[in-house]
Design a protein around this motif. Structure first.
Motif, PDB file in Angstrom:
ATOM      1  N   LYS A   1      32.915  28.424  33.200  1.00  0.00           N
ATOM      2  CA  LYS A   1      33.900  28.988  32.277  1.00  0.00           C
ATOM      3  C   LYS A   1      34.537  30.222  32.932  1.00  0.00           C
ATOM      4  O   LYS A   1      33.949  31.296  32.938  1.00  0.00           O
ATOM      5  CB  LYS A   1      33.127  29.393  31.003  1.00  0.00           C
ATOM      6  CG  LYS A   1      33.986  29.684  29.823  1.00  0.00           C
ATOM      7  CD  LYS A   1      33.118  29.964  28.607  1.00  0.00           C
ATOM      8  CE  LYS A   1      33.999  30.590  27.544  1.00  0.00           C
ATOM      9  NZ  LYS A   1      33.239  31.193  26.470  1.00  0.00           N
ATOM     10  N   THR A   2      35.679  30.020  33.555  1.00  0.00           N
ATOM     11  CA  THR A   2      36.328  31.145  34.237  1.00  0.00           C
ATOM     12  C   THR A   2      37.061  32.009  33.224  1.00  0.00           C
ATOM     13  O   THR A   2      37.582  31.489  32.236  1.00  0.00           O
ATOM     14  CB  THR A   2      37.450  30.631  35.181  1.00  0.00           C
ATOM     15  OG1 THR A   2      37.081  29.365  35.650  1.00  0.00           O
ATOM     16  CG2 THR A   2      37.701  31.576  36.323  1.00  0.00           C
ATOM     17  N   ALA A   3      37.134  33.303  33.513  1.00  0.00           N
ATOM     18  CA  ALA A   3      38.048  34.132  32.723  1.00  0.00           C
ATOM     19  C   ALA A   3      39.451  33.605  33.020  1.00  0.00           C
ATOM     20  O   ALA A   3      39.715  33.123  34.125  1.00  0.00           O
ATOM     21  CB  ALA A   3      37.923  35.581  33.175  1.00  0.00           C
ATOM     22  N   THR A   4      40.353  33.681  32.067  1.00  0.00           N
ATOM     23  CA  THR A   4      41.728  33.274  32.383  1.00  0.00           C
ATOM     24  C   THR A   4      42.272  34.297  33.376  1.00  0.00           C
ATOM     25  O   THR A   4      41.782  35.435  33.460  1.00  0.00           O
ATOM     26  CB  THR A   4      42.626  33.268  31.132  1.00  0.00           C
ATOM     27  OG1 THR A   4      42.737  34.613  30.659  1.00  0.00           O
ATOM     28  CG2 THR A   4      42.071  32.370  30.038  1.00  0.00           C
ATOM     29  N   SER A   5      43.303  33.889  34.095  1.00  0.00           N
ATOM     30  CA  SER A   5      43.866  34.818  35.075  1.00  0.00           C
ATOM     31  C   SER A   5      44.402  36.055  34.354  1.00  0.00           C
ATOM     32  O   SER A   5      44.344  37.160  34.898  1.00  0.00           O
ATOM     33  CB  SER A   5      44.951  34.128  35.908  1.00  0.00           C
ATOM     34  OG  SER A   5      45.927  33.580  35.060  1.00  0.00           O
ATOM     35  N   ASP A   6      44.878  35.902  33.114  1.00  0.00           N
ATOM     36  CA  ASP A   6      45.373  37.068  32.363  1.00  0.00           C
ATOM     37  C   ASP A   6      44.227  37.994  31.977  1.00  0.00           C
ATOM     38  O   ASP A   6      44.362  39.217  32.064  1.00  0.00           O
ATOM     39  CB  ASP A   6      46.121  36.630  31.094  1.00  0.00           C
ATOM     40  CG  ASP A   6      47.481  36.046  31.423  1.00  0.00           C
ATOM     41  OD1 ASP A   6      48.001  36.338  32.524  1.00  0.00           O
ATOM     42  OD2 ASP A   6      48.017  35.278  30.599  1.00  0.00           O
ATOM     43  N   GLN A   7      43.106  37.419  31.557  1.00  0.00           N
ATOM     44  CA  GLN A   7      41.940  38.264  31.205  1.00  0.00           C
ATOM     45  C   GLN A   7      41.453  39.038  32.434  1.00  0.00           C
ATOM     46  O   GLN A   7      41.138  40.219  32.349  1.00  0.00           O
ATOM     47  CB  GLN A   7      40.780  37.398  30.700  1.00  0.00           C
ATOM     48  CG  GLN A   7      40.902  36.952  29.259  1.00  0.00           C
ATOM     49  CD  GLN A   7      39.790  35.954  28.901  1.00  0.00           C
ATOM     50  OE1 GLN A   7      39.410  35.099  29.702  1.00  0.00           O
ATOM     51  NE2 GLN A   7      39.285  36.063  27.679  1.00  0.00           N
ATOM     52  N   ALA A   8      41.373  38.331  33.559  1.00  0.00           N
ATOM     53  CA  ALA A   8      40.890  38.971  34.788  1.00  0.00           C
ATOM     54  C   ALA A   8      41.870  40.059  35.221  1.00  0.00           C
ATOM     55  O   ALA A   8      41.467  41.179  35.548  1.00  0.00           O
ATOM     56  CB  ALA A   8      40.708  37.924  35.887  1.00  0.00           C
ATOM     57  N   GLU A   9      43.153  39.742  35.188  1.00  0.00           N
ATOM     58  CA  GLU A   9      44.176  40.720  35.595  1.00  0.00           C
ATOM     59  C   GLU A   9      44.132  41.960  34.696  1.00  0.00           C
ATOM     60  O   GLU A   9      44.220  43.095  35.181  1.00  0.00           O
ATOM     61  CB  GLU A   9      45.564  40.064  35.548  1.00  0.00           C
ATOM     62  CG  GLU A   9      46.755  41.004  35.695  1.00  0.00           C
ATOM     63  CD  GLU A   9      46.826  41.753  37.023  1.00  0.00           C
ATOM     64  OE1 GLU A   9      46.140  41.370  37.982  1.00  0.00           O
ATOM     65  OE2 GLU A   9      47.576  42.758  37.082  1.00  0.00           O
ATOM     66  N   GLU A  10      43.979  41.720  33.407  1.00  0.00           N
ATOM     67  CA  GLU A  10      43.955  42.839  32.465  1.00  0.00           C
ATOM     68  C   GLU A  10      42.802  43.793  32.791  1.00  0.00           C
ATOM     69  O   GLU A  10      42.960  45.004  32.835  1.00  0.00           O
ATOM     70  CB  GLU A  10      43.799  42.279  31.047  1.00  0.00           C
ATOM     71  CG  GLU A  10      44.002  43.287  29.959  1.00  0.00           C
ATOM     72  CD  GLU A  10      43.821  42.681  28.560  1.00  0.00           C
ATOM     73  OE1 GLU A  10      44.267  43.308  27.616  1.00  0.00           O
ATOM     74  OE2 GLU A  10      43.208  41.589  28.429  1.00  0.00           O
ATOM     75  N   MET A  11      41.622  43.220  33.061  1.00  0.00           N
ATOM     76  CA  MET A  11      40.468  44.064  33.379  1.00  0.00           C
ATOM     77  C   MET A  11      40.643  44.765  34.730  1.00  0.00           C
ATOM     78  O   MET A  11      40.338  45.946  34.869  1.00  0.00           O
ATOM     79  CB  MET A  11      39.183  43.229  33.373  1.00  0.00           C
ATOM     80  CG  MET A  11      37.976  44.012  33.794  1.00  0.00           C
ATOM     81  SD  MET A  11      37.683  45.495  32.784  1.00  0.00           S
ATOM     82  CE  MET A  11      36.736  44.793  31.436  1.00  0.00           C
ATOM     83  N   LEU A  12      41.143  44.025  35.721  1.00  0.00           N
ATOM     84  CA  LEU A  12      41.284  44.655  37.037  1.00  0.00           C
ATOM     85  C   LEU A  12      42.326  45.775  37.011  1.00  0.00           C
ATOM     86  O   LEU A  12      42.162  46.799  37.682  1.00  0.00           O
ATOM     87  CB  LEU A  12      41.595  43.607  38.121  1.00  0.00           C
ATOM     88  CG  LEU A  12      40.333  43.054  38.803  1.00  0.00           C
ATOM     89  CD1 LEU A  12      39.374  42.416  37.836  1.00  0.00           C
ATOM     90  CD2 LEU A  12      40.653  42.147  39.951  1.00  0.00           C
ATOM     91  N   ALA A  13      43.361  45.586  36.217  1.00  0.00           N
ATOM     92  CA  ALA A  13      44.372  46.646  36.075  1.00  0.00           C
ATOM     93  C   ALA A  13      43.728  47.864  35.411  1.00  0.00           C
ATOM     94  O   ALA A  13      43.962  49.009  35.810  1.00  0.00           O
ATOM     95  CB  ALA A  13      45.557  46.150  35.252  1.00  0.00           C
ATOM     96  N   TYR A  14      42.881  47.608  34.414  1.00  0.00           N
ATOM     97  CA  TYR A  14      42.176  48.713  33.746  1.00  0.00           C
ATOM     98  C   TYR A  14      41.262  49.442  34.744  1.00  0.00           C
ATOM     99  O   TYR A  14      41.250  50.669  34.819  1.00  0.00           O
ATOM    100  CB  TYR A  14      41.360  48.185  32.558  1.00  0.00           C
ATOM    101  CG  TYR A  14      40.425  49.226  32.003  1.00  0.00           C
ATOM    102  CD1 TYR A  14      40.910  50.336  31.314  1.00  0.00           C
ATOM    103  CD2 TYR A  14      39.039  49.127  32.203  1.00  0.00           C
ATOM    104  CE1 TYR A  14      40.049  51.323  30.841  1.00  0.00           C
ATOM    105  CE2 TYR A  14      38.177  50.103  31.730  1.00  0.00           C
ATOM    106  CZ  TYR A  14      38.685  51.198  31.049  1.00  0.00           C
ATOM    107  OH  TYR A  14      37.840  52.167  30.596  1.00  0.00           O
ATOM    108  N   ILE A  15      40.512  48.663  35.516  1.00  0.00           N
ATOM    109  CA  ILE A  15      39.611  49.276  36.506  1.00  0.00           C
ATOM    110  C   ILE A  15      40.419  50.148  37.469  1.00  0.00           C
ATOM    111  O   ILE A  15      40.032  51.263  37.791  1.00  0.00           O
ATOM    112  CB  ILE A  15      38.800  48.191  37.271  1.00  0.00           C
ATOM    113  CG1 ILE A  15      37.832  47.494  36.319  1.00  0.00           C
ATOM    114  CG2 ILE A  15      38.056  48.801  38.462  1.00  0.00           C
ATOM    115  CD1 ILE A  15      37.079  46.302  36.908  1.00  0.00           C
ATOM    116  N   ARG A  16      41.580  49.644  37.883  1.00  0.00           N
ATOM    117  CA  ARG A  16      42.387  50.424  38.829  1.00  0.00           C
ATOM    118  C   ARG A  16      42.845  51.752  38.188  1.00  0.00           C
ATOM    119  O   ARG A  16      42.905  52.768  38.863  1.00  0.00           O
ATOM    120  CB  ARG A  16      43.585  49.603  39.334  1.00  0.00           C
ATOM    121  CG  ARG A  16      44.008  49.994  40.737  1.00  0.00           C
ATOM    122  CD  ARG A  16      45.094  49.097  41.309  1.00  0.00           C
ATOM    123  NE  ARG A  16      44.679  47.729  41.580  1.00  0.00           N
ATOM    124  CZ  ARG A  16      43.906  47.346  42.606  1.00  0.00           C
ATOM    125  NH1 ARG A  16      43.458  48.239  43.454  1.00  0.00           N
ATOM    126  NH2 ARG A  16      43.578  46.082  42.770  1.00  0.00           N
TER     127      ARG A  16
END
Ligand code: PGA
Length: 253
Positions: A177-192
């Motif tokens: 069950k992969t995170a959607t690319s939008d979910q992953a992007e949202e978190m990585l943008a937050y981390i940045r």
């Protein structure tokens, strides 16, 4: 420009002979068709010294999956950062959710490990990520921030240059069950943004942040197309050279 990376995490798989054969196959495949990104394979301790002999380091780098939180001495069964480094490995994965969950590695223990790894010249792939319950309670940002605050945000700006982050939502690891690319992007943008708050915008732009969790050849291109996703930390799919190569090739699309 920050480095794009695809890193394999073999976990507790492959005996020595199988591991060396897999490393050779990955090395040959990538020498024949050069990757567009950095490639690292992280193996169990016992493989490191032998795998180090078969890798062309211009193409594939080597890492461990863990190291001890103590420098040396009477810690039966442990492997120190200095020992890892002496095999020729350049990286170590720390903070993987399996280590946190099954081996009770706390933020304090991980902080010690990170310090020792860096002090011994290793680069650290530091993992963070929330459980399904935490995501359902919309606490993912809070959890990830606490993990980074607890173990790596104490580092100096100079030390930070040797950190790669990997966001791995626990509910996506090994589950298919992969995170959607939008979910992953949202978190990585937050981390940045939280890295920028701590180390400044330039350092944040230079930080490599990976996504991990059921990443495979069929979803890698969509994930890697997102602006904040700098590559992947790959478990299951790193155990087959063709699948691992398929993910690496996503950087060519
Ligand atoms: P997976 O594991 O790719 O098998 O989901 C990723 C990881 O745990 O690093």
């Amino acid at each position: 420009m920050r480095k794009k990376i695809v890193a394999g995490n073999w976990k507790m798989n492959e005996n020595l002979q199988e591991g060396v054969a897999l490393a050779k196959e990955i090395n040959e495949t990538l020498k024949a068709d050069k990757p567009n990104c950095g490639v690292i394979i992280c193996t169990p301790f016992i493989h490191l010294a032998s795998v180090a002999q078969v890798l062309d380091r211009n193409v594939v780098e080597l890492g461990a999956e863990n190291c001890a939180d103590k420098e040396k001495g009477a810690y039966t069964g442990e492997v120190s950062a200095a020992m890892v480094k002496s095999t020729g490995a350049q990286y170590v994965i720390l903070g993987h959710s399996e280590r946190r969950q099954y081996y009770h590695e706390t933020p304090e223990i991980l902080k010690e490990k990170v310090q020792l790894a860096l002090a011994n010249g290793l680069k650290v792939i530091f993992c963070c990520g929330e459980t399904l319950d935490e995501r359902e309670a919309n606490k993912q940002n809070e959890v990830v921030k606490a993990e980074l605050d607890g173990s790596v945000f104490n580092l100096s700006a100079e030390e930070w240059k040797n950190i790669v982050l990997a966001y791995e939502p626990i509910w996506a690891i090994g589950t298919g069950k992969t995170a959607t690319s939008d979910q992953a992007e949202e978190m990585l943008a937050y981390i940045r943004t939280i890295v920028a708050d701590k180390y400044g915008k330039e350092a944040a732009e230079d930080t490599t942040i990976l996504y991990g969790g059921s990443c495979k050849p069929s979803n890698a291109a969509e994930l890697f197309a997102k602006p904040n996703i700098d590559g992947g930390l790959i478990g299951g799919a790193s155990l087959k050279a063709a699948d691992f190569k398929g993910i690496i090739d996503a950087w060519k699309k």
